[in-house]
Design a protein around this motif. Sequence first.
Motif, PDB file in Angstrom:
ATOM      1  N   THR A  45      51.609 104.851 -69.780  1.00 18.97           N
ATOM      2  CA  THR A  45      51.661 106.254 -69.392  1.00 18.97           C
ATOM      3  C   THR A  45      52.859 106.477 -68.486  1.00 18.97           C
ATOM      4  O   THR A  45      53.397 105.541 -67.903  1.00 18.97           O
ATOM      5  CB  THR A  45      50.381 106.668 -68.648  1.00 18.97           C
ATOM      6  OG1 THR A  45      50.253 105.865 -67.465  1.00 18.97           O
ATOM      7  CG2 THR A  45      49.157 106.461 -69.527  1.00 18.97           C
ATOM      8  N   TYR A  46      53.284 107.730 -68.383  1.00 15.27           N
ATOM      9  CA  TYR A  46      54.433 108.039 -67.546  1.00 15.27           C
ATOM     10  C   TYR A  46      54.272 109.443 -66.969  1.00 15.27           C
ATOM     11  O   TYR A  46      53.563 110.279 -67.519  1.00 15.27           O
ATOM     12  CB  TYR A  46      55.736 107.946 -68.345  1.00 15.27           C
ATOM     13  CG  TYR A  46      55.862 108.972 -69.449  1.00 15.27           C
ATOM     14  CD1 TYR A  46      56.538 110.173 -69.244  1.00 15.27           C
ATOM     15  CD2 TYR A  46      55.296 108.743 -70.696  1.00 15.27           C
ATOM     16  CE1 TYR A  46      56.650 111.106 -70.242  1.00 15.27           C
ATOM     17  CE2 TYR A  46      55.402 109.681 -71.713  1.00 15.27           C
ATOM     18  CZ  TYR A  46      56.080 110.861 -71.480  1.00 15.27           C
ATOM     19  OH  TYR A  46      56.184 111.794 -72.471  1.00 15.27           O
ATOM     20  N   SER A  47      54.918 109.667 -65.847  1.00 11.59           N
ATOM     21  CA  SER A  47      54.859 110.971 -65.204  1.00 11.59           C
ATOM     22  C   SER A  47      55.841 111.926 -65.875  1.00 11.59           C
ATOM     23  O   SER A  47      57.000 111.565 -66.126  1.00 11.59           O
ATOM     24  CB  SER A  47      55.213 110.828 -63.718  1.00 11.59           C
ATOM     25  OG  SER A  47      55.400 112.110 -63.138  1.00 11.59           O
ATOM     26  N   ARG A  48      55.388 113.123 -66.164  1.00 11.98           N
ATOM     27  CA  ARG A  48      56.278 114.112 -66.775  1.00 11.98           C
ATOM     28  C   ARG A  48      57.290 114.658 -65.770  1.00 11.98           C
ATOM     29  O   ARG A  48      58.179 115.418 -66.143  1.00 11.98           O
ATOM     30  CB  ARG A  48      55.460 115.250 -67.384  1.00 11.98           C
ATOM     31  CG  ARG A  48      54.585 114.787 -68.530  1.00 11.98           C
ATOM     32  CD  ARG A  48      53.951 115.923 -69.291  1.00 11.98           C
ATOM     33  NE  ARG A  48      53.117 115.449 -70.371  1.00 11.98           N
ATOM     34  CZ  ARG A  48      53.568 115.105 -71.583  1.00 11.98           C
ATOM     35  NH1 ARG A  48      54.861 115.213 -71.835  1.00 11.98           N
ATOM     36  NH2 ARG A  48      52.738 114.676 -72.516  1.00 11.98           N
ATOM     37  N   LEU A  86      60.210 105.829 -69.787  1.00 10.03           N
ATOM     38  CA  LEU A  86      59.886 106.732 -70.892  1.00 10.03           C
ATOM     39  C   LEU A  86      59.664 105.976 -72.191  1.00 10.03           C
ATOM     40  O   LEU A  86      60.268 104.932 -72.421  1.00 10.03           O
ATOM     41  CB  LEU A  86      61.008 107.762 -71.086  1.00 10.03           C
ATOM     42  CG  LEU A  86      61.271 108.719 -69.924  1.00 10.03           C
ATOM     43  CD1 LEU A  86      62.289 109.763 -70.342  1.00 10.03           C
ATOM     44  CD2 LEU A  86      59.991 109.385 -69.449  1.00 10.03           C
ATOM     45  N   ARG A 136      61.138 109.261 -76.803  1.00  6.35           N
ATOM     46  CA  ARG A 136      61.627 110.358 -75.967  1.00  6.35           C
ATOM     47  C   ARG A 136      62.938 110.023 -75.253  1.00  6.35           C
ATOM     48  O   ARG A 136      63.494 110.872 -74.555  1.00  6.35           O
ATOM     49  CB  ARG A 136      60.571 110.707 -74.907  1.00  6.35           C
ATOM     50  CG  ARG A 136      59.326 111.345 -75.470  1.00  6.35           C
ATOM     51  CD  ARG A 136      58.361 111.712 -74.362  1.00  6.35           C
ATOM     52  NE  ARG A 136      58.974 112.577 -73.367  1.00  6.35           N
ATOM     53  CZ  ARG A 136      59.069 113.896 -73.465  1.00  6.35           C
ATOM     54  NH1 ARG A 136      58.560 114.508 -74.523  1.00  6.35           N
ATOM     55  NH2 ARG A 136      59.631 114.603 -72.506  1.00  6.35           N
TER      56      ARG A 136
END
Length: 485
Positions: free
Chosen positions: A23-26, A143, A147
Amino acid sequence: MTNPLETRTDGAVETPSAARPATYSRLVLPAMAANVFLLSMIQTLVVPALPLIGQQLHTSATTVGWVATATMLTASAVTPLFGRLGDVYGNRRIVLSALLVTLIGSVIAATTHTIGLLIAGRVLQGASFGLFPLAISVLRKELPIARLHHALSITASALGIGSGFALVATGVLTQHGADYRRIFWLSVVLTVAVLALAAKALPRRAGQGGRVDYLGALVLGSGLVALLLPVAQGHEWGWTSARVIGLFAASAVVLAGFGFLQARTRQPLVALSLLAHRPVLATNLASAFVGFAMFSVFLGATFFVQTPRAVTGFGFGASVLRTSVVYMLPGTVLAIPLGPMAGRIVTRYGPRVVLLGACVLGVAALAAMAFLHGNSVEFIVGLVLANVAVAVAYAAMPALLVTHVAPHETGVANSINSIMRTIGGAIGTAIVVTILTSETVLYRTPAGPLALPTEWAYRTAFLLGGAAFTLAALLAAFGFKRSGH
């Protein structure tokens, strides 16, 4: 078929699941784009205000020139070091440290009333230049691969947006001879905002460990300072002066020594094989040429539109405010949506094709600016197209590097690319200023004799920018293996 983003230069294949979190922070992408925007703005912010700073601090043009030169010299010293520090100790820690140093420098520049402290503040602001390679490293690590091209293009396009914004902001904030310190208060506010965003967005991850080659960083920084200093000051010192020739000779010796040192270091700051790798070399040279073209556009256009047509027969006699809003703002506004658009095009056609197309557009734009400047509309069109070319070209370059270097080399590879852009911009600035100050005509005006650059001087500056775009286009066309885009 192996995704080129997963292929190392030594032929090994990255495992995306091992290299990237699930997961990653937007917020990561807007935070990194904001960092790049900030460094680009800080680089350009003072350029239109140098005469005003000299007047308000009662300082000679030679001395006030150090306000612009100081950040460039700091950048050459710290950019490769910051890229390596981020890899070893973790990007979050180094990004926040660079922003904190930048903030201190901005506060000093905004509050001082002496040229010495102003230059000192600008030295500290130069730490911001290390944010570009750090931002690229963060994006690669955080990312998903799907993306990445899109994110790299958006972040890199912030270089052109930041420079354009700086030109407009300086014009608005310093109109009618207002206090030049306003531009530094703007940098204080924006640095605080970017620092807060980065602190929230960047995850706390340990670095990969390893050794930092501080000696190599010192030698490389010394060699780059010795190279950039005479480039920046040559028009003041004289290109054939002993100082200029001596510093160029010293830079050649020190940089050769750096290569010798790196070849004998177990964990070098920069692997020489990386610099010699054809796609990396082509991207770095293209970055220098586009940097040259960018400043031939910005400086040439800024002075051209302010030339009084009633006196010279060309130019538009624009005020500083009109220069910023009417001539510079359209290209800046258009550059904002270009990042996402360029990202999609890069993903579909590959960064090499995008770089080639941008440089061809740049050649056409600079030719138009050189020969089609009889009225404001046609000049603005040429200027907008030149801004688009710069923004899209820089949007493609990080994707080119990421495609051709291993993950642990991302920070250093983009550091060198950032330095090459700085070198190209410094050379472009020096040559344009030299042309515009040497090719002049003395005009008689009601206020007395006035020496102004000739129309051919501006043509030469724009055509040289077009030539730089041409060389970058040739590199894009022939400097890469087609299979690697």
